[in-house]
Scaffold this motif. Structure first.
Motif, mmCIF file in Angstrom:
data_model
loop_
_atom_site.group_PDB
_atom_site.id
_atom_site.type_symbol
_atom_site.label_atom_id
_atom_site.label_comp_id
_atom_site.label_asym_id
_atom_site.label_seq_id
_atom_site.Cartn_x
_atom_site.Cartn_y
_atom_site.Cartn_z
ATOM 1 N N ASP A 40 0.824 -1.204 0.000
ATOM 2 C CA ASP A 40 0.000 0.000 0.000
ATOM 3 C C ASP A 40 0.861 1.258 0.000
ATOM 4 O O ASP A 40 1.957 1.284 0.566
ATOM 5 N N THR A 41 0.353 2.303 -0.635
ATOM 6 C CA THR A 41 0.873 3.656 -0.448
ATOM 7 C C THR A 41 0.099 4.261 0.715
ATOM 8 O O THR A 41 -1.133 4.221 0.716
ATOM 9 N N VAL A 42 0.804 4.833 1.694
ATOM 10 C CA VAL A 42 0.151 5.290 2.924
ATOM 11 C C VAL A 42 0.513 6.742 3.208
ATOM 12 O O VAL A 42 1.695 7.109 3.177
ATOM 13 N N ILE A 43 -0.499 7.560 3.496
ATOM 14 C CA ILE A 43 -0.308 8.948 3.929
ATOM 15 C C ILE A 43 -0.792 9.027 5.373
ATOM 16 O O ILE A 43 -1.973 8.800 5.659
ATOM 17 N N GLY A 44 0.104 9.361 6.293
ATOM 18 C CA GLY A 44 -0.202 9.305 7.712
ATOM 19 C C GLY A 44 -1.079 10.444 8.209
ATOM 20 O O GLY A 44 -1.182 11.509 7.607
ATOM 21 N N GLU A 45 -1.691 10.207 9.337
ATOM 22 C CA GLU A 45 -2.615 11.144 9.976
ATOM 23 C C GLU A 45 -2.042 12.560 10.092
ATOM 24 O O GLU A 45 -0.903 12.752 10.500
ATOM 25 N N GLY A 46 -2.859 13.541 9.720
ATOM 26 C CA GLY A 46 -2.502 14.935 9.914
ATOM 27 C C GLY A 46 -1.486 15.497 8.945
ATOM 28 O O GLY A 46 -1.113 16.669 9.046
ATOM 29 N N ASN B 195 3.934 2.656 -3.303
ATOM 30 C CA ASN B 195 4.501 2.023 -2.097
ATOM 31 C C ASN B 195 5.151 3.015 -1.133
ATOM 32 O O ASN B 195 5.774 2.594 -0.148
ATOM 33 N N VAL B 196 5.058 4.310 -1.413
ATOM 34 C CA VAL B 196 5.609 5.298 -0.483
ATOM 35 C C VAL B 196 4.800 5.278 0.808
ATOM 36 O O VAL B 196 3.572 5.150 0.789
#
Length: 354
Positions: free
Chosen positions: A241-247, A259-260
């Motif tokens: 998964d490519t994931v963008i973290g909270e906030g 995949n970042v």
């Protein structure tokens, strides 16, 4: 600049009430009943405006300012003319941002393009999509089969929500956004033209000249309270998964490769390109137009200067800059040395011409 109808002034907030809301201190209690209605830069502020200052460089502009109030650190309060009320804060920039939200709430996220609420007759909602109550879908938007959209979310005109996408509550998906193969949390803002979940860029050498496409079968996961700017692209993963973290806040025209993984509460400025499989920790700040190599790790709290080329890992808490990016002290030393050499060459050339 006069106030315009796009962001009209507030009906008014008393300075006493505003100071309490911001956690600031009103320097003179006699000014508590003064009213502010809008934000403004110091130089052109008028009656009803609130401004902020961060340094003594603003002294000349303050002398001619007609602002109702100024937010500043206590150490700068003596610079403010007597006719302007002073709100004291150790974090005036933060306090000013909070004041802006109170005075201009409609500017905090893209607004609806049409006046009607609910599901527009001009939108297409697949019969197998699931929408919670109080979802707005504007004309020409498409919501695909099996998509799920949470309560209070707004889907702008021309947006396309792909099959099986999950969008949480109180999100804003602005005009022309496309979302596919993605799971999106609550209170996420996607600005116009953002592209979420399309193919990542992956190819293998072919048996003949040319390349063979590698399938991209991962997802994009965007956690709560993320904001993604206009025309930014976030590719889905190849197999992960490519994931963008909270906030995390991402500016306009940023490229996030497949995949970042970006941590929580990061800031990524316009023009940044992040190649595939990069790992970015929590609280990382990346300046505009920087390029981040793939398959590297940027540690928690690191800062990358604008227009840097990051080719290898960056340790946590470090400040890097330059091409290739290196510790800031080394980069600045190299820049100073190059300037000295250039100056020496010019002097040498000048002696020859005499």
């Amino acid at each position: 600049m006069e106030h315009n109808w796009f962001f009209p002034p507030h009906d008014g907030i008393r300075l006493g009430d505003l100071a309490e809301a911001l956690g600031a201190e009103l320097a003179d209690a006699a000014h508590a009943d003064r009213v502010v209605r809008s934000v403004s830069p110091v130089a052109r502020a008028k009656e009803g405006d609130i401004c902020y200052i961060l340094s003594r460089k603003m002294r000349a502009e303050l002398e001619t300012s007609e602002a109702t109030a100024i937010l500043c650190d206590p150490a700068l309060a003596s610079l403010v003319p007597a006719h302007i009320a002073v709100l004291l804060s150790r974090r005036p920039h933060t306090a000013f941002a909070m004041a802006g939200e109170l005075l201009h709430p409609s500017a905090m996220r893209p607004e609806a393009m049409t006046s009607s609420a609910g599901i527009s007759p001009g939108a297409f909602i697949d019969p197998k999509a699931r929408l919670e109550p109080n979802v707005t879908v504007e004309p020409m938007a498409v919501v695909g089969k099996g998509a799920e959209i949470g309560e209070g979310t707004h889907i702008g005109p021309g947006a396309v929500i792909g099959a099986g996408v999950r969008i949480g509550r109180n999100c804003t998906i602005a005009a022309g956004v496309t979302v596919q193969c993605a799971l999106i949390g609550n209170n996420v803002i996607l600005h116009p033209g953002a592209r979420i979940g399309q193919d990542g860029f992956g190819y293998a050498p072919g048996l003949k000249p040319g390349m063979i496409k590698i399938v991209q079968v991962g997802r994009v996961i965007i956690q709560d309270n993320v904001e993604i700017g206009a025309n930014t692209t976030v590719d889905r993963g190849t197999m992960d998964d490519t994931v963008i973290g909270e906030g995390t806040k991402i500016d306009n025209q940023v490229q996030v490769g497949h995949n970042v993984r970006i941590g929580r509460h990061c800031g990524i400025v316009s023009g940044v390109g992040i190649a595939g499989s990069t790992r970015i920790g929590d609280g990382v700040m990346i300046g505009g137009a920087s390029g981040i190599n793939g398959h590297i790790t940027i540690g928690d709290g690191a800062q990358i200067a604008a227009m840097s080329g990051v080719a290898s890992d960056v340790p946590p808490g470090e400040r890097y800059g330059g091409i290739p990016a290196r510790p800031m002290r080394d980069f600045l030393r190299d820049v100073a040395e190059m300037a000295m050499r250039a100056s020496a060459r010019e002097k040498k050339k000048g002696h020859k011409d005499e």
